[in-house]
Structure formats: structure tokens, C-alpha cells
Design a protein around this motif. Structure first.
Motif, mmCIF file in Angstrom:
data_model
loop_
_atom_site.group_PDB
_atom_site.id
_atom_site.type_symbol
_atom_site.label_atom_id
_atom_site.label_comp_id
_atom_site.label_asym_id
_atom_site.label_seq_id
_atom_site.Cartn_x
_atom_site.Cartn_y
_atom_site.Cartn_z
ATOM 1 N N SER A 8 0.822 -1.202 0.000
ATOM 2 C CA SER A 8 0.000 0.000 0.000
ATOM 3 C C SER A 8 0.859 1.256 0.000
ATOM 4 C CB SER A 8 -0.912 0.025 1.232
ATOM 5 O OG SER A 8 -1.837 -1.017 1.205
ATOM 6 N N TYR A 84 -0.927 2.803 7.021
ATOM 7 C CA TYR A 84 -2.067 2.543 6.161
ATOM 8 C C TYR A 84 -3.022 1.562 6.805
ATOM 9 C CZ TYR A 84 0.639 4.960 2.672
ATOM 10 O OH TYR A 84 1.347 5.927 2.007
ATOM 11 N N GLU A 88 -7.099 0.040 1.747
ATOM 12 C CA GLU A 88 -6.972 1.395 1.211
ATOM 13 C C GLU A 88 -7.696 1.527 -0.124
ATOM 14 O OE1 GLU A 88 -5.687 4.189 2.403
ATOM 15 O OE2 GLU A 88 -4.847 3.384 4.263
ATOM 16 N N LYS A 104 -7.395 5.095 -2.850
ATOM 17 C CA LYS A 104 -6.128 5.812 -2.684
ATOM 18 C C LYS A 104 -5.460 5.984 -4.039
ATOM 19 C CE LYS A 104 -2.483 3.703 -0.906
ATOM 20 N NZ LYS A 104 -1.414 3.851 -1.924
ATOM 21 N N ARG A 233 -6.230 9.874 0.042
ATOM 22 C CA ARG A 233 -6.969 8.786 0.684
ATOM 23 C C ARG A 233 -8.424 9.226 0.801
ATOM 24 N NH1 ARG A 233 -4.228 7.572 6.230
ATOM 25 N NH2 ARG A 233 -4.923 5.412 5.953
#
Length: 305
Positions: A8, A84, A88, A104, A233
Motif C-alpha cells: 500500500s 495505512y 486502502e 487511494k 486517501r
């Protein structure tokens, strides 16, 4: 809620992009109209007919996440933590029909000032909004029309607190909605805590039906500083805690909507998927064009317009 997952965590902004190769017929026709409207605008070169996605989100398109992994809106303060979340990028329908989306993406070379500028500048005329996602975006009209060209206001003061009447395609579906931009403190994310957690910009909103005084959802967009620029995000709760606002009196219809299947039609799994894809395409494209647009037309150029 957070962890340091290298899959991520992207330290590299401009990865090789994957082209988007399918657009519903209605959106293709809309692009042709948009192209004609924009061709004589000074920003016409920023209209992209070829849009893209980052390759690391492709797996998330293939199936929904487990609904137990969604982030409850009451727990959004976990987004202030370093690292994270387990999810995500993902989408699903909750048991009551609420559509949930986590997304994201990257904004190479972008700054918080660019984000605040964009969120008023794009509402000046429909063609600017269309740059963002030219196949799907039709128009966005701000309730702050009297503020948009004032030189005595900051970029943020020109959009924060406004309501945008938005017309767009979500997948093949032509939709209208009202987006009420609110201070992130409304969700328990005050500016000072966001800045302390490394965020450079935040755009948070309550969503309303286009015609009825009916609240239909919420979203958060949080831009966090990275060495390549910003990462975005986002979280959406669509069809979440639906209520009518009648002269300040909130009349809940959420439970009844779940029982009768109203929420499933309003949101549900199809909208969750289409919103995730829509978000990824529009914000990947905005991340690409924003630095150039701001350099050319921001910072009081075009007479502040």
C-alpha cells in the motif's frame, strides 16, 4: 487500524499507468460534446481523451471487500494514524444497502494550495469541471458564485461551506446530486490534527438528493504529503444514515429504506463498484493535470478566474 504495508505504501508517484479502454456509450457521446465545447478554451490542452489507472488498484476492481473490513464513519480519526489501513482500495455493499468505498491514488508534484485552488476554480464553468473526467463530468455549479472572483478571499474560502449542484455519469448512470462541503471537524478531523498527521489538504462533504431535502451520504478526501507530492486517501459512505431535513428537523428514513430496499436502489453493490472506478479514474487524471493547470492558470492568473 493502521500498519506499514509496503504493497500500500508507495514512495514513487509516477508509476507506469494502465489505459482505460471501456466507456459506456452515453459517456462516449458526452465526451464528443465536451470536446467541442472546450476546443476554444485556453485550457483545452488539458482535456485528455486517453485516461488511465495505476496498476496496483486493478486487483481491487475484481471483487468486493468483506463488509466487516469497512471503516465506520464514527472511527475516521484512525485516518490520522501513521501508515495505512488494511483496506486502502476497495468497495462493497453493507447489509443495509449502504455503498462503501475506500480509494487511494497519487498526485505527483501537487501541493495543498493546488487542491484548495482547484475546488473553487473548477466550478466557474462546466468545461472546467469536465477536464477532471471528460467522459463522465457534465457540470458543477457552486452556491458561492459571488465569491469565485473575489481577490480578498483565500482559495479555501471560495469553496468551503458551499454546495455544488453536480451532474455526472457514475458508470452508465446519469445522476444529479448536491455536495455540501463541510469543515473536516464535522467528522472529528480538525485542521490542526490533520496537519499534524501530515495532511496538506482535506475536502469533506455531506451528500444530498438533487431535489429533495434528503441526506444520502458522506465522503472524505484527505491529501497526505509524500516525497513525490501528495497521496489522496478517500472514503465514501453512500446511502448512509438517510434522513429528511425539514426546516432543521431530521426525520430518519434509513431503517425503513433498508427494509423496503430503497437503500439498495440508492446505493448498493453496483454503485459501490462504479463509484470506486469513477473515483480512481477522475483523481488519477486530476493528479496528472493539476500541477500544469495551476502553474498556468492559478496564483491570481487569468485575473483570479
Amino acid at each position: 487500524m493502521s500498519h506499514q504495508d509496503t504493497s500500500s505504501r508507495s514512495t514513487l508517484g509516477p508509476l507506469e499507468l494502465v489505459p482505460v479502454t471501456f466507456y459506456p456509450l452515453g459517456t462516449q457521446k458526452h465526451f464528443e460534446r465536451t470536446e467541442q465545447r472546450i476546443k476554444n478554451k485556453p485550457y483545452a490542452k488539458y482535456l485528455h481523451s486517453s485516461l488511465s489507472l495505476y496498476p496496483d488498484i486493478i486487483p481491487a476492481l475484481k471483487k468486493p471487500i468483506n463488509p466487516k473490513d469497512f471503516l465506520q464513519i464514527a472511527r475516521v480519526a484512525h485516518l490520522l494514524e501513521p501508515g495505512y489501513h488494511e483496506i486502502e482500495n476497495g468497495w462493497c455493499a453493507l447489509n443495509d444497502g449502504t455503498a462503501y468505498v475506500a480509494s487511494k491514488t497519487r498526485f505527483p508534484g501537487a501541493t495543498g494550495e493546488m487542491i484548495d485552488w482547484w475546488f473553487w476554480w473548477h466550478s466557474v464553468e462546466p468545461e472546467r469541471y469536465a477536464l477532471w473526467y471528460p467522459y463522465n463530468h457534465v457540470s458543477a455549479q457552486s452556491s458561492f458564485q459571488d465569491r469565485l472572483h473575489r481577490d480578498d478571499l483565500s482559495h479555501r474560502e471560495k469553496w468551503l461551506g458551499s454546495t455544488h449542484k453536480v451532474t455526472e455519469f457514475i458508470g452508465p448512470q446519469y445522476m444529479k446530486i448536491r455536495i455540501q462541503f463541510v469543515n473536516p471537524a464535522y467528522f472529528g478531523l480538525p485542521w490542526d490534527k490533520l496537519e499534524g498527521a501530515g495532511y496538506a489538504a482535506a475536502v469533506c462533504a455531506v451528500l444530498w438528493d438533487a431535489w429533495l431535502p434528503m441526506k444520502v451520504g458522506e465522503f472524505l478526501h484527505l491529501w497526505r504529503r509524500k516525497d513525490y507530492g501528495l497521496e489522496l486517501r478517500s472514503r465514501y459512505w453512500l446511502g448512509h444514515q438517510v434522513y429528511f431535513d425539514l426546516v432543521g428537523l431530521k426525520i430518519p428514513v434509513d431503517y425503513l429504506g433498508g427494509i423496503l430496499g430503497f437503500k439498495q436502489r440508492l446505493a448498493g453493490e453496483n454503485i459501490a463498484y462504479e463509484q470506486f472506478l469513477h473515483d480512481q479514474i477522475e483523481f488519477t487524471n486530476l493528479g496528472i493535470i493539476l500541477p500544469g493547470l495551476f502553474e498556468e492558470f492559478g496564483q491570481d492568473k487569468m485575473n483570479g478566474r
